[in-house]
Design a protein around this motif. Structure first.
Motif, short mmCIF file in Angstrom:
data_model
loop_
_atom_site.label_atom_id
_atom_site.label_comp_id
_atom_site.label_asym_id
_atom_site.label_seq_id
_atom_site.Cartn_x
_atom_site.Cartn_y
_atom_site.Cartn_z
N ALA A 1009 0.84 -1.20 0.00
CA ALA A 1009 0.00 0.00 0.00
C ALA A 1009 0.87 1.24 0.00
O ALA A 1009 1.88 1.33 0.71
CB ALA A 1009 -0.93 -0.01 1.20
N VAL A 1010 0.47 2.23 -0.76
CA VAL A 1010 1.16 3.52 -0.78
C VAL A 1010 0.60 4.42 0.30
O VAL A 1010 1.34 5.10 1.02
CB VAL A 1010 1.04 4.16 -2.17
N ASN A 1011 -0.73 4.43 0.43
CA ASN A 1011 -1.37 5.27 1.45
C ASN A 1011 -1.88 4.38 2.58
O ASN A 1011 -2.28 3.22 2.36
CB ASN A 1011 -2.53 6.05 0.85
N PRO A 1012 -1.88 4.90 3.82
CA PRO A 1012 -2.42 4.12 4.95
C PRO A 1012 -3.89 3.80 4.71
O PRO A 1012 -4.61 4.55 4.03
CB PRO A 1012 -2.25 5.06 6.14
N PRO A 1013 -4.40 2.67 5.30
CA PRO A 1013 -5.80 2.27 5.06
C PRO A 1013 -6.80 3.32 5.52
O PRO A 1013 -7.88 3.44 4.93
CB PRO A 1013 -5.93 0.98 5.86
N ASP A 1014 -6.47 4.06 6.57
CA ASP A 1014 -7.43 5.05 7.09
C ASP A 1014 -7.24 6.43 6.47
O ASP A 1014 -7.90 7.39 6.87
CB ASP A 1014 -7.32 5.15 8.61
N GLN A 1015 -6.33 6.54 5.50
CA GLN A 1015 -6.10 7.83 4.85
C GLN A 1015 -6.17 7.64 3.33
O GLN A 1015 -5.17 7.46 2.65
CB GLN A 1015 -4.73 8.40 5.24
N MET A 1016 -7.41 7.63 2.87
CA MET A 1016 -7.61 7.44 1.43
C MET A 1016 -7.15 8.69 0.66
O MET A 1016 -7.10 9.79 1.22
CB MET A 1016 -9.08 7.14 1.12
N ILE A 1017 -6.84 8.48 -0.61
CA ILE A 1017 -6.41 9.58 -1.48
C ILE A 1017 -7.66 10.25 -2.04
O ILE A 1017 -8.50 9.59 -2.68
CB ILE A 1017 -5.52 9.06 -2.61
N LYS A 1018 -7.81 11.56 -1.79
CA LYS A 1018 -9.01 12.26 -2.20
C LYS A 1018 -9.00 12.61 -3.70
O LYS A 1018 -10.03 12.58 -4.35
CB LYS A 1018 -9.17 13.55 -1.39
N GLY A 1019 -7.87 12.95 -4.22
CA GLY A 1019 -7.81 13.39 -5.61
C GLY A 1019 -7.64 12.24 -6.59
O GLY A 1019 -7.65 11.06 -6.21
N LYS A 1020 -7.45 12.63 -7.86
CA LYS A 1020 -7.26 11.65 -8.92
C LYS A 1020 -5.80 11.62 -9.36
O LYS A 1020 -5.48 11.42 -10.54
CB LYS A 1020 -8.16 11.99 -10.11
#
Length: 1466
Positions: A1009-1020
């Protein structure tokens, strides 16, 4: 419901007319009786005719089905004229099976176009319906009556068109503009008339149409001499293959009629065969003729005309705009169900392009969208919802320029997504963007504007030069005119000076007699004093002086005194001076008397003038004054420089006044006053009663006064008329026109006059106030009535018509029309919602037409809301959905939507209540997993609509989003990789909350995973920093909605975590490995890697440029990784420059170009025949065709030569050559065509040849009579007369067969005999022999010639047989084959002999069968059974004899079978 109709059908006398409603719209039923008897009914239509629009010459059929008791009678009629029933014109039919009444027009003509009526009538009523037939005129119609007389100007135009030579061709000269425009109009469509007239400056449109109609009739008559039918006239069209075509369908009366093609009146040569050398080509397919113009250029513009037999049948104007492609369309690769975009930029503004898709013209539709930018330089084509069938070549054509590109549609490989439509995406062609295109378009706009400015400057300069030349010419003309006038004036002054000197001498001579004439002078003075009182006295005095001359001439002098007195005292105010200078004649007298005096002048003359010298004659005779030049008319309209003179009523007859002498003669002439004339006369005027009217004219002087007359009587200003003067303008104004003011008006000033007519008209009109009130819409409720009333005025009779939505209204049960003097009203009752529309009142009289328009709005309940339902959100806690408003709101504003909800599985509905006027609702009171259904109604002030019930909607269904697009690498560095992606097309019914991103090293199976599970990526997009320099990574992303995370996308491409690369260097060893006429194969080696300067190339692009062009075209839109590439689509023998360039993440490197150009031709190849087995011998039956095909390979294209016996083949032999093959064809072979045919294939490398012997022959004729002779004992010699074919067929031979008395079958005893005799040995005495001789060749054998029976008698000796005693024995047994049948393969045309041995007692019965069909009775087969040996003989085996042969033997004890197969070898 009330009805509207343009024609009210009248009922018969004594019948009531009860209008009834039909179930079929457009049908009017009239019931003749008040009450129908039981079981009876009025006629009605269950199927009415359908309106047709059909092409001229086609078959038109109207069909109708009627019902009614008793059976109605069906008749047909038409609005204009009568129907003429004739098998060739119109037929009425009835089909008893289908119960259809039809009226059929076998070949419709323009005069058949009309509105037709179908009447169904019985004794209780009548039903009527109407139907329209529209005919599209194509070409000409020979049924039209041609006018016998033509208008003269039309004849002149026809005469001016191109004259013809004796052979039907035109004279070789360029067309005049007048000829050109009429030839264009004769072939143009009606919609183009206005544009053509504007282009060529034709302003009288009505006159043009009249003249064109007459010319078309004359042209049709001329065409009818050569052409039976002409249609499908397609004007010149430019294709995407650099060609333009003119297409037309013609049925020529004489197929041998000559066709000519002209350009601007000059004949253009063309060929009927495909030829690269000829620019113009004609192709005929049946009745279709297609002219093709190849290799288009600007010089091809002009008027093209097609003539047949010297008559022009079609013309089309080809214009070549100065436009080219600045940016061409590029190849587009799109996924299935995506949108594809083609775009291009032009060098000059163009309203529209011609787009082609797979050679088919495209237009705006749901599938294709064509757009143009505001500056008309950027043109775009969008292909919607691409499917695999849409793949192909798309082209754009601008003028004579075109470009094309491929649309590649990649099929959806995901089987799970089939049937589901993904979100639309637009693929940009060539990877460009709008900013780039706008920049290029702006640059082209500036270039185009600069060119236009330059052209404008050139045009202005040319105009200035023309104007300067005209000014110089005008000045030179005026100078020449002035010089001529001065010369003339000088001559006249010299003549006058001479005359004055002569007069002075005469005065001195007459002075001596002055004293003697005092008394008479006194009397003359008395006359003068009397003359001072008035003009009449002065005239009398003058006359007395002239008339009473004495012998010494003193009377003349007294007369001169009288002239002086009259001149000084007479009042000539307001009169013009009448100059007679044009006449130099003088008044001479025979006596010597002289008289002279100073004469006065009036206001109009020249003051202080000197009397004209006169000479008296005895008897008082004088010469008549002559006026040179024309008299001035009553009305003169011109400018101030016009000359004019007016006769003076008070001028004396005895004297002629003379101007005062001046030194400058030219000034004297310029002082002449031309008098009053008109700059602008009166114009005829149409005046409307009650309105004002004005007449106006303009004179040349402000001090001019004039009088106005009406019908010859003078008129003055009054209450109704105002006469005014404003400078040089004179006006007469009528304040309020009435009938009395109509007439002829005249304005007169100083003897000049101008006239005009006032025509008083009284067209229908509406009062302004009432008209404004009438325009206000009328709103009523359903079932109520509406009234319209409007006064009017105008001259009677006035025709009044009322319309509703364009249909004229007539008096009916629900329509009341009232017509009173000066007012009309309309009353509509029992109104329905569909009756809403435009109400129009139309007035018409002899002076004009006027209309008043209002609106009728009928209010009613609204219709139900419309689906389909759009679900915005269906989550566990909310159902949010939308719908469409009702189709008809009933004419009222929507107040509310009323909703009811039902949980699926329950019977009760819960009222949600009014939710407002917005067509959407969000229901938050739902249970997870439950399904709900809704009812929706529309509420307005007129009531509530019917219900619309929705489908079941489930709340809380977990729908995960689909996979996003594959991540795209934006930039890559050693410590950061920047990515972007597109959202998924399937969101799962809810909004996308964010994304999860994962990475994986190359060679690993684990995703991190690049981003933590509880910190989703908001943008595209995202920048990944957790990377190791030099490692290679790939990435994938998944979308998250309310239900959770969806599927991961496909992985991205592998990317190195390193700083951007440097562009690669030039490719190495760039060369051509192979070539053909259309392809070119290239290869190269990867460029060298120089650390920090040139990095490794990841792909390559190949570019090509034709030798005649300066633009490089990229062959592959995507970079290739291989170091080989094949360029396709080249022109045969074309000359090209080729180069390659490497590319990587750092960009493109330097290009590597071949040292020399490349020709599109294969490498040299020695000619070689490619057929594995080629026949060297061929036999052909005479009369049949001989065809022989040879396949070969050679490069370059070889020359193919066919020879027969070493000489060129005859003309009857057809040789067809194509790529890699050549065919020889002898259509109908004869024996003379026999010979050795040789094909020679040669090119610049070598040559090869191959020979084949073709023998043309036929079945031989039989030989002559056969004779037998015994030359040697025990032998027989058979001889025969040769066959007639023996001399011309060297391969003919003979075959001999025999039959003896011991056997019934024929046996071949000799074959391939090339002479005419044969000796047979071992002849048995006592047996009868018979012989047959056949002639044979390569085609088969002839009929036989048979000999007589031949016998060698035998000497019989007595023979005694001693029979031993026999014992009885039972030999009975069932049939059994001792020797079975064998398999047989026989050559075609030869004989076949089958035999077997059978045992059986009693003797079995034998039956032969072929394919289970008995042959025992077939005379084509010789069957024998001798002592159990059964045989079957086929003399000439053919293909019909192939099959299974079976022999069946049967007796009383049993049955046996044996079979075999016969095959025939060619």
């Amino acid at each position: 419901m009330w009805k509207r109709s343009k024609v009210t059908d009248q009922t018969a006398a004594g019948q009531t007319g009860i209008k009834k409603k039909s179930k079929v719209p457009g049908v009017m039923i009239t019931q003749f009786v008040e009450e129908l008897p039981e079981g009876m009914s009025t006629p009605d239509f269950t199927r009415k005719p359908i309106a047709l629009t059909i092409q001229q010459g086609k078959c038109a059929v109207f069909k109708a089905i009627v019902v009614g008791t008793p059976t109605p009678t069906v008749t047909w009629g038409r609005a204009n004229g009568e129907i003429h029933f004739h098998p060739d014109v119109c037929m009425q039919k009835y089909d008893e099976i289908s119960r259809e009444h039809t009226i059929e027009f076998p070949k419709v003509a323009p005069e058949d176009a009309d509105t037709y009526k179908c009447f169904a009538t019985n004794e209780y009523g009548r039903a009527v319906c109407t139907v329209a037939l529209n005919v599209i005129q194509v070409g000409f119609s020979k049924t039209k009556e041609l006018q016998k007389t033509q208008v003269e100007d039309t004849k002149d135009v026809r005469k001016n068109l191109k004259k013809r030579k004796d052979d039907g061709t035109r004279e070789e000269k360029q067309m005049e503009p007048e000829e050109k425009v009429w030839e264009i109009l004769l072939s143009a469509e009606k919609k183009d008339y206005e544009r053509i007239c504007a282009e060529y400056g034709i302003k009288d449109f009505r006159h043009m149409l009249k003249k064109l109609t007459e010319m078309k009739k004359e042209r049709e008559e001329e065409i009818a001499e050569f052409v039976t039918h002409i249609s499908t006239l397609k004007h010149i069209e430019v294709n995407d293959d650099d060609c333009a075509t003119i297409e037309l369908d013609m049925d020529l009366k004489d197929p041998s009629s000559k066709l000519f093609l002209y350009k601007n009146g000059v004949m253009v040569p063309f060929t009927t065969e495909e030829s690269e050398s000829m620019k113009h080509n004609l192709k005929q397919v049946g009745k279709k003729y297609v002219f093709t113009i190849k290799n288009l250029g600007s010089e091809d513009a002009g008027l093209y005309s097609v003539d047949v037999g010297g008559i022009n049948v079609f013309s089309t104007d080809f214009k070549v705009p100065e436009v080219d492609f600045a940016v061409k369309i590029q190849e587009v690769k799109a996924e299935e169900r995506q949108d594809a975009l083609f775009q291009c930029v032009l060098t000059a503004p163009t309203n529209e392009l011609k787009w082609l898709g797979k050679s088919t013209p495209l237009s705006n539709s749901e599938k294709f969208e064509i757009t143009v930018s505001e500056d008309k330089l950027i043109h775009k084509l969008i292909v919607r919802d691409c499917m695999p069938l849409d793949a192909g070549i798309y082209a754009a054509v601008a003028g004579i320029k075109s470009c094309n590109a491929w649309l590649v549609v990649e099929a959806d490989k995901d089987s799970a997504s089939k049937g589901k439509k993904p979100t639309r995406k637009t693929t940009m062609a060539g990877g460009g963007n709008d900013e780039d295109l706008m920049a290029i378009a702006k640059e082209q706009q500036e270039i185009y504007q600069k060119k236009m400015d330059e052209k404008m400057e050139v045009a202005k300069k040319a105009q200035a030069e023309r104007e300067a030349a005209e000014a110089i010419s005008k000045v030179e003309g005026e100078a020449a005119k002035k010089a001529a006038a001065e010369e003339k004036a000088a001559a006249k002054a010299a003549a006058k000076a001479k005359a004055a000197a002569k007069a002075k001498a005469k005065k001195a001579a007459a002075a001596e007699d002055a004293a003697a004439g005092k008394k008479r002078a006194a009397a003359g003075g008395a006359g003068a004093s009397v003359g001072a009182g008035g003009e009449g006295a002065a005239g009398a005095g003058g006359a007395d002086a002239v008339g009473g001359g004495g012998e010494d001439g003193t009377a003349a002098g007294a007369g001169g005194g009288a002239g002086e007195a009259k001149g000084s005292g007479g009042d000539l105010d307001g009169e013009e001076y009448d100059s007679f200078e044009d006449s130099d004649e003088e008044i001479d007298g025979e006596g010597g008397g002289k008289g002279a005096g100073d004469g006065g002048a009036g206001d109009g003359g020249v003051g202080d003038g000197e009397g004209v010298e006169g000479e008296g004659e005895k008897g008082g005779k004088r010469k008549k004054r002559v006026r040179k030049g024309p008299l001035v008319p009553d009305t003169v309209i011109g400018d101030n420089n016009d000359e004019g003179t007016t006769n003076q009523p008070g001028e004396t007859s005895g004297k002629k006044e003379k101007r005062h002498k001046k030194k400058n003669v030219a000034v004297e002439e310029a002082a002449v006053d031309p008098g009053v004339h008109f700059h602008a006369g009166l114009s005829d005027c149409k005046a409307i009663i009650g309105e004002a009217a004005e007449l106006e004219c303009k004179v040349n002087r402000e001090d001019c006064e004039g009088l106005w007359y009406k019908d010859g009587e003078e008129i003055q200003s009054s209450e109704d008329i105002t006469i005014s003067k404003d400078g040089t303008f004179h006006r007469l104004k009528i304040h309020k026109v009435t009938e009395e003011f109509a007439g002829k008006y005249k304005f007169e000033a100083d003897g000049r006059k101008t006239e005009s007519l006032i025509v008083v008209e009284d067209p229908p009109r509406f009062p302004a106030k009432e008209l404004e009130a009438f325009k206000n819409p009328v709103t009523v409720k359903k079932g109520h009535k509406a009234a319209f009333k409007l006064p009017y005025f105008g001259r009677e009779p006035i025709k009044i018509q009322w319309y509703l939505d364009g249909e004229e209204l007539s008096e009916e049960a629900t329509i009341k029309l009232d017509y009173s003097e000066g007012c009309s009203s309309l009353l509509l009752t029992k109104l329905q919602r569909k009756d809403s529309g435009e109400v129009k009142m139309k007035l018409k009289n002899e002076f004009g037409t006027v209309e008043a328009i209002s609106q009728l709005i009928v209010l009613d309940k609204p219709t139900p809301p419309m689906g389909p339902l759009e679900i915005v959100e269906a989550s566990s806690s909310t159902i949010d959905f939308k719908w469409r408003p009702p189709k008809d709101s009933g004419g009222c504003k929507i107040d509310n939507y009323i909703l009811e909800r039902q949980q699926v599985g329950r019977n009760t509905w819960k009222k949600v209540g009014p939710i407002g006027a917005e067509a959407k609702y969000k229901d938050s009171d739902v249970d997870h997993g439950r399904r709900y259904c809704y009812r929706i109604r529309v509420e307005t002030e007129m009531g509530t609509s019917e219900v619309m019930e929705t489908e079941d909607i489930q709340a809380g269904t977990k729908a995960y989003p689909g996979p996003p697009s594959s991540p795209k690498v934006l930039t890559a560095y050693k410590d950061c990789i920047n990515l972007s992606w597109s959202p998924p097309s399937e969101t799962g019914g809810t909004n996308i909350l964010g994304y999860n991103l994962e990475k994986r090293k190359k060679g690993s199976n684990l995703w991190g995973a690049v981003n933590p599970p509880d910190q989703m990526i908001k943008g595209k997009g995202c920048g990944v920093k957790d990377v190791v320099e030099g490692m290679e990574y790939e990435f994938r992303v998944s979308a998250i909605n309310n239900s959770g995370a969806g599927e991961f996308s496909t992985p991205s491409e592998f990317v190195f975590a390193r700083d951007p690369k440097k562009p690669p260097g030039k490719v190495i060893d760039f060369k051509v490995t192979d070539s053909t006429y259309t392809t070119l194969s290239l290869s190269w080696t990867k460029p060298k890697i120089i650390e920090g300067v040139e990095d490794e190339a990841k792909g390559y692009f190949v570019e090509i440029r034709p030798a005649e062009s300066t633009d490089w075209d990229r062959c592959n839109s995507n970079a290739i990784t291989m170091t080989t590439y094949t360029v396709k689509g080249l022109k045969s023998m074309g000359m090209y420059w080729v180069r390659a360039v490497g590319t990587n993440d750092g960009g493109e490197g330097e290009t590597q170009e071949l040292d020399n150009y490349i020709l599109a031709t294969p490498p040299p190849v020695r000619p070689r025949f490619t057929d594995a087995k080629m026949k060297s011998f061929m036999v052909v039956r005479a009369g049949n065709s001989a065809r022989f095909t040879i396949n070969f390979e050679a490069s370059p294209w070889p020359e193919v030569i066919w020879l027969k016996d070493g000489s060129p083949v005859p003309k009857k032999v057809t040789i067809s050559n194509a790529e890699g093959t050549s065919q020889l064809l002898i259509p109908s072979a004869e024996r003379s065509d026999t010979g050795i045919y040789t094909i020679i294939v040669k090119n610049i490398v070598a040559q090869e040849s191959f020979s084949i012997e073709i023998r043309v022959t036929d079945e031989p004729k039989p030989p002559g009579p056969v004779e037998t002779d015994e030359n040697v004992p025990g032998t027989v010699t058979i001889s025969w007369t040769p066959s007639p074919d023996e001399k011309r067929d060297d391969r003919l031979h003979y075959m001999v067969t025999k039959r003896d008395s011991s056997k019934s079958t024929w046996h071949t005893i000799a074959d391939r005999i090339f002479n005419n005799r044969f000796t047979l040995c071992n002849i048995m005495p006592g047996r009868e022999y018979q012989f047959r001789v056949y002639a044979k060749n390569d085609m088969g054998s002839s009929k036989h010639s048979e000999s007589q029976k031949w016998l060698i008698p035998s000497k019989r000796e007595k023979f005694t047989v001693s029979m031993p005693e026999t014992k009885p024995c039972d030999l009975q047994c069932p049939p059994k084959f001792l020797v079975p049948l064998k398999m047989h393969t026989a050559p075609q045309g030869y004989e076949c002999y089958m035999s077997c041995a059978i045992k059986g007692d009693p003797t079995p019965h034998v039956t032969w069968l072929r394919n289970n069909i008995s042959l025992n009775t077939n005379t084509n087969y010789f069957i024998s059974n001798t002592c159990g040996v059964c045989s079957l003989l086929i003399l000439r085996v053919g293909s019909k004899d192939v099959g299974e042969y079976k022999i069946v033997a049967e007796n009383s004890l049993g049955r046996a079978e044996c079979s075999t197969k016969l095959t025939v070898r060619e």
